[in-house]
Enzyme design. Structure first.
Site, mmCIF file in Angstrom:
data_model
loop_
_atom_site.group_PDB
_atom_site.id
_atom_site.type_symbol
_atom_site.label_atom_id
_atom_site.label_comp_id
_atom_site.label_asym_id
_atom_site.label_seq_id
_atom_site.Cartn_x
_atom_site.Cartn_y
_atom_site.Cartn_z
ATOM 1 N N ASP A 1 1.872 6.626 5.349
ATOM 2 C CA ASP A 1 0.915 5.665 4.812
ATOM 3 C C ASP A 1 1.399 5.038 3.504
ATOM 4 O OD1 ASP A 1 -1.407 4.409 5.601
ATOM 5 O OD2 ASP A 1 -2.729 5.696 4.418
ATOM 6 N N GLU B 1 -9.286 3.514 2.717
ATOM 7 C CA GLU B 1 -8.909 3.544 1.303
ATOM 8 C C GLU B 1 -7.854 2.491 0.950
ATOM 9 O OE1 GLU B 1 -7.534 5.354 3.581
ATOM 10 O OE2 GLU B 1 -5.422 4.948 3.165
ATOM 11 N N ASP C 1 -2.420 10.304 3.353
ATOM 12 C CA ASP C 1 -3.789 9.894 3.666
ATOM 13 C C ASP C 1 -4.459 10.952 4.533
ATOM 14 O OD1 ASP C 1 -6.164 8.648 4.151
ATOM 15 O OD2 ASP C 1 -5.331 7.048 5.421
ATOM 16 N N ASP D 1 -12.042 6.905 4.365
ATOM 17 C CA ASP D 1 -10.737 6.770 5.026
ATOM 18 C C ASP D 1 -10.278 5.312 5.075
ATOM 19 O OD1 ASP D 1 -8.464 7.630 6.257
ATOM 20 O OD2 ASP D 1 -9.384 8.035 8.213
ATOM 21 N N LYS E 1 0.838 -1.205 0.000
ATOM 22 C CA LYS E 1 0.000 0.000 0.000
ATOM 23 C C LYS E 1 0.871 1.253 0.000
ATOM 24 C CE LYS E 1 -2.993 2.679 3.179
ATOM 25 N NZ LYS E 1 -3.796 2.669 4.438
ATOM 26 N N ARG F 1 -7.454 -0.657 1.706
ATOM 27 C CA ARG F 1 -7.973 -1.960 1.272
ATOM 28 C C ARG F 1 -8.514 -1.897 -0.158
ATOM 29 N NH1 ARG F 1 -12.048 -2.030 6.254
ATOM 30 N NH2 ARG F 1 -10.298 -0.858 7.107
ATOM 31 N N LYS G 1 -9.602 13.211 8.160
ATOM 32 C CA LYS G 1 -9.006 12.913 9.464
ATOM 33 C C LYS G 1 -8.857 14.198 10.278
ATOM 34 C CE LYS G 1 -6.025 8.988 8.161
ATOM 35 N NZ LYS G 1 -6.672 7.955 8.974
HETATM 36 N N1 BES Z 1 -3.792 4.691 7.071
HETATM 37 C C1 BES Z 1 -4.885 4.488 7.957
HETATM 38 C C2 BES Z 1 -4.567 3.517 9.086
HETATM 39 C C3 BES Z 1 -3.645 4.022 10.158
HETATM 40 C C4 BES Z 1 -4.108 4.822 11.176
HETATM 41 C C5 BES Z 1 -2.329 3.624 10.159
HETATM 42 C C6 BES Z 1 -3.242 5.234 12.163
HETATM 43 C C7 BES Z 1 -1.470 4.032 11.161
HETATM 44 C C8 BES Z 1 -1.922 4.833 12.162
HETATM 45 C C9 BES Z 1 -6.059 3.892 7.188
HETATM 46 O O1 BES Z 1 -6.192 4.291 5.873
HETATM 47 C C10 BES Z 1 -7.298 4.309 7.902
HETATM 48 O O2 BES Z 1 -7.576 5.476 7.915
HETATM 49 N N2 BES Z 1 -8.001 3.359 8.479
HETATM 50 C C11 BES Z 1 -9.170 3.625 9.235
HETATM 51 C C12 BES Z 1 -10.212 2.588 8.854
HETATM 52 C C13 BES Z 1 -11.583 2.884 9.367
HETATM 53 C C14 BES Z 1 -12.164 4.081 8.648
HETATM 54 C C15 BES Z 1 -12.451 1.687 9.150
HETATM 55 C C16 BES Z 1 -8.817 3.519 10.701
HETATM 56 O O3 BES Z 1 -8.014 2.678 11.071
HETATM 57 O O4 BES Z 1 -9.338 4.321 11.479
HETATM 58 ZN ZN ZN Z 2 -4.483 4.868 4.908
HETATM 59 MN MN MN Z 3 -7.259 6.097 5.645
#
Ligand code: BES
Ligand code: ZN
Ligand code: MN
Length: 499
Positions: free
Chosen positions: A282, A343, A264, A341, A259, A345, A271
């Site tokens: 990210d 994204e 992000d 968010d 990824k 996956r 966010k």
């Molecule tokens: N890149 C983030 C995940 C992340 C968050 C990595 C904090 C490292 C530290 C990912 O794209 C994301 O935003 N995931 C969300 C998913 C949710 C919306 C289901 C998350 O983990 O809050």
């Molecule tokens: Zn992300």
């Molecule tokens: Mn995200």
């Protein structure tokens, strides 16, 4: 190359010598007495007990060089095996040496018998242990440096390791370059490593290392129907792309998918500022895939390796994809967007499906800073591992253990898939708060066609956060996590083949 690692050194050509000791201090005392009475005094007085990350710097005016570093490799523990303790001992010495501007060249001596003991405990050869210590040395000597910065961070120009062979050093330089590449990509400011810039970076690497490279742009992605990458990338002025690097060292294929969200922001599900502040990292999953193929190519491993890196910026704008949109992925699956968010996956799904369909891979491995939930589950000391294949899972556990990059497996039980159900599409892209790392993995599983597959959620370990990971060979910023595990895995795949 900056901070080059070699086997051996000449005492009169280095600015300091570091001795790495285990906590069996009595034996060490004998040894150090022969080296320097000043250093021996430190041990006698009990000022240095060779604990993990314990170091002292002493000055012995009668010696060449006059700076002597003592660095501890600790004693037996459940958490760190003997090889890892030596990595910590070597890395701590470098950390201390780097704190003195006068020290540019460093010689490291691992106290007699320690390498052999570690090799015996791990069931590996001493040459492999030495290689691993050299890699750790280079990792500890890393600094990300913006071009043109007036006062770049201090790094050592030369590190010689004893005991060591030139063969081990050659392999170590290959692996260490992979880690450096991964860290450089991760640490780069987001606009310096946006999708266009990452493509250029990859092209330069491919050119230099003789890798094949193909980059799918918007038109190609449209033709192929890669709705995930296109949807996530739509909000940015910089178009998304799929970078495909290929190293051809053998017949069997391993696909590495990473990824790379170069920034992000969350998209329309924006966010909050504090969370956004870390999101240049990210792209670390893609960085790991690239670092791993670089190291594998330099090691000339006897495999075909394909690295597939979907690259996007996830930004809010008038063109962004929206919550409640329904998109169609490369493999035909339709996805209702529950949250823009989630994204990672979506872009991985297209790349995974493409890898499964086009390359007949023996194994697909993906790396992603995928979920905050993985950090909640395991903190900053282990990656969350998922797999649909017992054999592959066991091998990755073994490889990760060897590399000193802990993984912990979480389940993919069918019942978790229920959380992803959608009324209007084949699946939703989010499954709610409970088991967030698992539902993300369940989503990815829909795109691998039952091919042996490993998913590593590296959200907690890809860069040094407030609570870790803490190792003296992680100087801060991106860790390059996963490059070394992948190399160990690829070597393991080949060696078990032969039996
Ligand atoms: N890149 C983030 C995940 C992340 C968050 C990595 C904090 C490292 C530290 C990912 O794209 C994301 O935003 N995931 C969300 C998913 C949710 C919306 C289901 C998350 O983990 O809050
Ligand atoms: Zn992300
Ligand atoms: Mn995200």
């Amino acid at each position: 190359m900056r901070g080059s690692i070699r086997s051996g050194f000449k005492p009169d050509e280095v600015d300091a010598v570091a001795y790495v000791f285990s906590a069996e201090i009595e034996k060490s005392l004998e040894r150090i007495r022969g080296v320097s009475r000043v250093a021996a005094k430190v041990l006698e007085l009990g000022d240095f007990r060779a604990g993990l990350e314990e170091t002292v710097l002493v000055y012995d005016p009668g010696k060449k060089p006059p700076r002597i570093i003592l660095s501890g490799a600790g004693s037996r523990s459940d958490w760190l095996d003997a090889v890892e303790r030596l990595r910590v001992g070597v890395a701590s010495a470098i950390k201390l040496a780097r704190s003195r501007k006068q020290v540019k060249k460093l010689g490291i001596i691992v106290s007699e018998g320690l390498v052999e003991a570690a090799a015996a405990e791990a069931g590996v050869g001493t040459d492999w242990v030495v290689e691993q210590l050299m890699v750790a040395a280079d990792m500890a000597n890393y600094a990300y440096s913006l071009r043109g910065r007036e006062e770049p961070p201090h790094v050592l120009t030369e590190i010689g390791v004893v005991p060591g062979t030139e063969d081990a050093a050659e392999r170590a330089r290959a692996i260490a370059e992979g880690v450096r590449v991964a860290r450089d990509i991760g640490n780069a400011p987001p606009s310096d490593m946006n999708p266009v810039r990452l493509e250029h970076f990859a092209r330069e690497l491919a050119e230099r290392l003789g890798l094949g490279i193909r980059v799918l742009h918007r038109g190609d992605l449209e033709t192929l129907g890669m709705g995930g990458i296109l949807a996530v990338g739509r909000g940015s002025d910089v178009e998304p792309r799929l970078i495909i690097l290929e190293y051809n060292g053998g017949d069997e294929t391993v696909a590495l998918v990473g990824k790379a969200v170069t920034f992000d922001a969350g998209g329309l599900d924006l966010k909050p500022p504090q969370s956004m502040l870390e999101m240049k990292y990210d792209k670390c999953g893609g960085a790991t895939a690239i670092g791993a193929i670089v190291a594998a190519a330099r090691l000339k491993l006897p495999l075909r390796i394909v690295a597939l890196i979907p690259v996007v910026e996830n930004l809010p704008s008038g063109r962004s994809y929206k919550p409640l949109d329904v998109i169609r992925m490369y493999n035909g699956t339709t996805v209702e967007i529950g949250n823009t968010d989630a994204e990672g996956r979506l872009i991985l799904a297209d790349a995974l499906a493409y890898a499964a369909e086009k390359y007949n891979p023996r194994l697909i491995m993906d790396y992603a800073t995928l979920t905050g939930a993985a950090v909640v589950a395991l903190g900053n000391h282990a990656a969350a591992m998922f797999s649909n294949n017992e054999e592959a899972a066991k091998r990755v556990e073994e490889a990760a253990k060897r590399a000193g990059e802990p993984v912990w497996r979480l389940p993919l039980w069918p019942v978790y898939a229920k959380q992803l159900e959608s009324k209007v599409a084949d699946t939703n892209n989010v499954g709610g708060r409970p088991a967030g790392a698992i539902t993300a993995a369940k989503f990815l599983e829909k795109f691998v066609e039952d091919k042996p597959w490993i998913h590593l959620d590296i959200a907690g370990v890809a860069w040094v956060q407030e609570k870790g990971p803490w190792k003296p060979y992680y100087p801060g910023g991106a860790t390059g996590w996963g490059v070394r595990t992948t190399i160990e895995l690829l070597r393991l795949l080949k060696s078990t083949n032969k039996r």
